[in-house]
Design an enzyme around this catalytic site. Structure first.
Site, PDB file in Angstrom:
ATOM      1  N   ASP A 205       0.829  -1.008   0.005  1.00  0.00           N
ATOM      2  CA  ASP A 205       0.001  -0.030  -0.081  1.00  0.00           C
ATOM      3  C   ASP A 205       0.897   1.170  -0.066  1.00  0.00           C
ATOM      4  OD1 ASP A 205      -1.426   2.110   0.571  1.00  0.00           O
ATOM      5  OD2 ASP A 205      -2.706   1.107   2.263  1.00  0.00           O
TER       6      ASP A 205
ATOM      7  N   ASP B  75      -4.078  -1.656  -2.161  1.00  0.00           N
ATOM      8  CA  ASP B  75      -2.665  -2.522  -2.398  1.00  0.00           C
ATOM      9  C   ASP B  75      -2.361  -2.768  -3.777  1.00  0.00           C
ATOM     10  OD1 ASP B  75      -1.747  -3.148   0.675  1.00  0.00           O
ATOM     11  OD2 ASP B  75      -3.991  -3.614   0.491  1.00  0.00           O
TER      12      ASP B  75
ATOM     13  N   GLN C 210       2.889   4.423   2.394  1.00  0.00           N
ATOM     14  CA  GLN C 210       2.723   4.014   3.949  1.00  0.00           C
ATOM     15  C   GLN C 210       3.528   2.695   4.215  1.00  0.00           C
ATOM     16  OE1 GLN C 210      -1.730   3.521   4.620  1.00  0.00           O
ATOM     17  NE2 GLN C 210      -1.217   1.444   4.873  1.00  0.00           N
TER      18      GLN C 210
ATOM     19  N   TYR D 234       1.033   0.761  15.161  1.00  0.00           N
ATOM     20  CA  TYR D 234       0.070   0.504  14.267  1.00  0.00           C
ATOM     21  C   TYR D 234       0.322   1.219  12.868  1.00  0.00           C
ATOM     22  CZ  TYR D 234      -4.132  -0.088  11.376  1.00  0.00           C
ATOM     23  OH  TYR D 234      -5.018  -0.220  10.503  1.00  0.00           O
TER      24      TYR D 234
ATOM     25  N   LYS E 176      -2.980  -3.027   8.492  1.00  0.00           N
ATOM     26  CA  LYS E 176      -3.204  -4.398   8.393  1.00  0.00           C
ATOM     27  C   LYS E 176      -2.089  -4.993   7.293  1.00  0.00           C
ATOM     28  CE  LYS E 176      -5.588  -6.548  11.762  1.00  0.00           C
ATOM     29  NZ  LYS E 176      -4.835  -6.480  13.003  1.00  0.00           N
TER      30      LYS E 176
ATOM     31  N   TYR F 213      -1.730  -1.762  19.380  1.00  0.00           N
ATOM     32  CA  TYR F 213      -1.048  -0.661  18.682  1.00  0.00           C
ATOM     33  C   TYR F 213      -2.184   0.456  18.372  1.00  0.00           C
ATOM     34  CZ  TYR F 213       2.629  -4.040  18.216  1.00  0.00           C
ATOM     35  OH  TYR F 213       3.657  -4.792  18.436  1.00  0.00           O
TER      36      TYR F 213
END
Ligand code: F6R
Ligand code: MG
Ligand code: MG
Length: 367
Positions: A11, A53, A95, A229, A232, A348
């Site tokens: 991503d 993604d 990111q 964090y 995911k 997180y």
């Protein structure tokens, strides 16, 4: 001929928010991989997306964890970030690129990687799956159904080549250890582990009788790398099909039940994993629900003949309807578990901060 299939994804900025990849990101990635095909590094490639993604599917003869191929993926992600994500101010530009410099292997640097080196069979059907808004453990249920459940895979009973069963390579992502376990002999022990998908993740599956590689999955857990964090680790999976391995339809059958996975909004909720065609590979409601695309290819000397968009079929409409009912049902729980993940998975997020803030206000309770 030995061929390596590498599926590497990251991503590197969403359009809009965390919903989908921008077409210009895919366009530049295609240009980069086309150049690599012309220099001979790659045999073939296919660029696509699952939600936010960017997915680079590549074939080559360099083997797994090859520095040149991994560098190509890394450089592609960096260039797309610099030339597209940042100028367009896409959301969360770059990111998943957790490092400033490439260290020789993209594994552990943010992007997700699934790879397998195979001896191409007379006919080699390959399926790739990419999910968004969930974690690598999401494949555990699917891989168990495909390779260990005769109610899903008729071939486990009927096909003599599969009758001995499969070996599961399971990774403990917290302790960073792996264990090999055999199905059907150790089914209950396998389930005891992989029923905890946040910790025990199936990384590879081999046909037991000859150790033929049958499936390979990504196991990155970004938050464990970054210590905070960072979203995911939307996972990817490669599965070989047919002729002594589960049939295409047996593999897809595992996706007919939209089982609950962790991820979704803020990586902190359980929701159904909905199989979708490429045209619906974008996350919308509550940044989801988590979804998976499945693409089929016939490999010929490393060339990817495809894709066939496998969930672009009314046969999966019923699954999608159930997924939407479950989406609605889960959403009604708001901030309550089991919609929201349990405390250990919220590590997180704000939870530790809330507990810290309240620590002096907690008083001993009388019996
Ligand atoms: C989940 C995901 C999104 C974001 C959410 C908040 O994996 O990426 O659900 O967590 O949109 O994002 P921020 O905090 O960036 O505003
Ligand atoms: Mg994102
Ligand atoms: Mg994502």
């Amino acid at each position: 001929m030995k061929v390596t299939i590498s599926l590497i994804k990251a991503d590197i900025g969403g359009w809009v928010g965390h919903s989908v990849v921008h077409p210009k990101q895919e366009e530049l990635a295609r240009k980069k991989l086309q150049e690599a095909k012309e220099t001979g590094l790659l045999i073939d490639y296919y660029v696509f997306h699952a939600g936010d993604d960017l997915q680079l599917l590549m074939t080559h003869t360099k083997g797994e964890a090859n520095p040149e191929v991994h560098k190509l993926a890394w450089d592609t992600f960096v260039e797309v970030t610099e030339k597209v994500s940042k100028p367009l101010k896409l959301y969360g530009a770059g990111q998943d690129l957790l490092s400033d410099t490439f260290s020789g292997n993209i594994r552990g640097m943010g992007p997700g990687v699934a790879e397998m080196e195979i001896e191409e069979r007379k006919s080699e059907p390959i399926l790739v799956f990419s999910a968004d808004k969930t974690e690598p453990g999401a494949w555990n249920y699917k891989l168990y159904k495909i390779f260990a459940d005769p109610f899903n895979t008729a071939g486990l009973v009927i096909d003599p080549s599969m009758h001995d069963g499969f070996t599961f390579e399971i990774m403990d992502v917290i302790e960073h250890k792996i264990v090999h376990m055999n199905a059907p002999e150790e089914l209950y022990d396998i389930l005891a582990l992989i029923g905890t998908p946040s910790r025990y993740v199936v990384r590879k599956v081999y046909r037991k009788k000859d150790k033929l590689i049958a499936a390979s999955a990504s196991v990155t857990r970004l938050s464990l790398i970054a210590g905070r964090y960072v979203g995911k680790d939307d996972p990817v999976l490669i599965v070989r099909a047919q002729h002594g391995l589960p049939a295409v339809g047996e593999i897809l059958e595992a996706f007919s039940f939209p089982h609950l996975v962790a991820g979704w909004m803020r990586g902190s909720h359980h929701g159904p994993l909905m199989p979708v065609p490429l045209k619906y590979a974008k996350c919308t409601r509550f940044d989801g629900p988590p979804r998976v695309v499945g693409l089929g290819f016939q490999l010929h000397n490393g060339t990817l003949e495809g894709p066939v968009d496998l969930f672009d079929d009314p046969a999966f409409d019923y699954t999608r309807t159930i997924a939407q009912q479950v989406t609605d049902y889960m959403r009604r729980h708001g901030a309550f578990m089991p919609h929201r993940l349990g405390p250990e998975e919220m590590e997180y997020t704000t939870l530790p901060g809330v507990l810290e803030k309240l620590k002096d206000r907690f008083q001993k309770a009388e019996d």
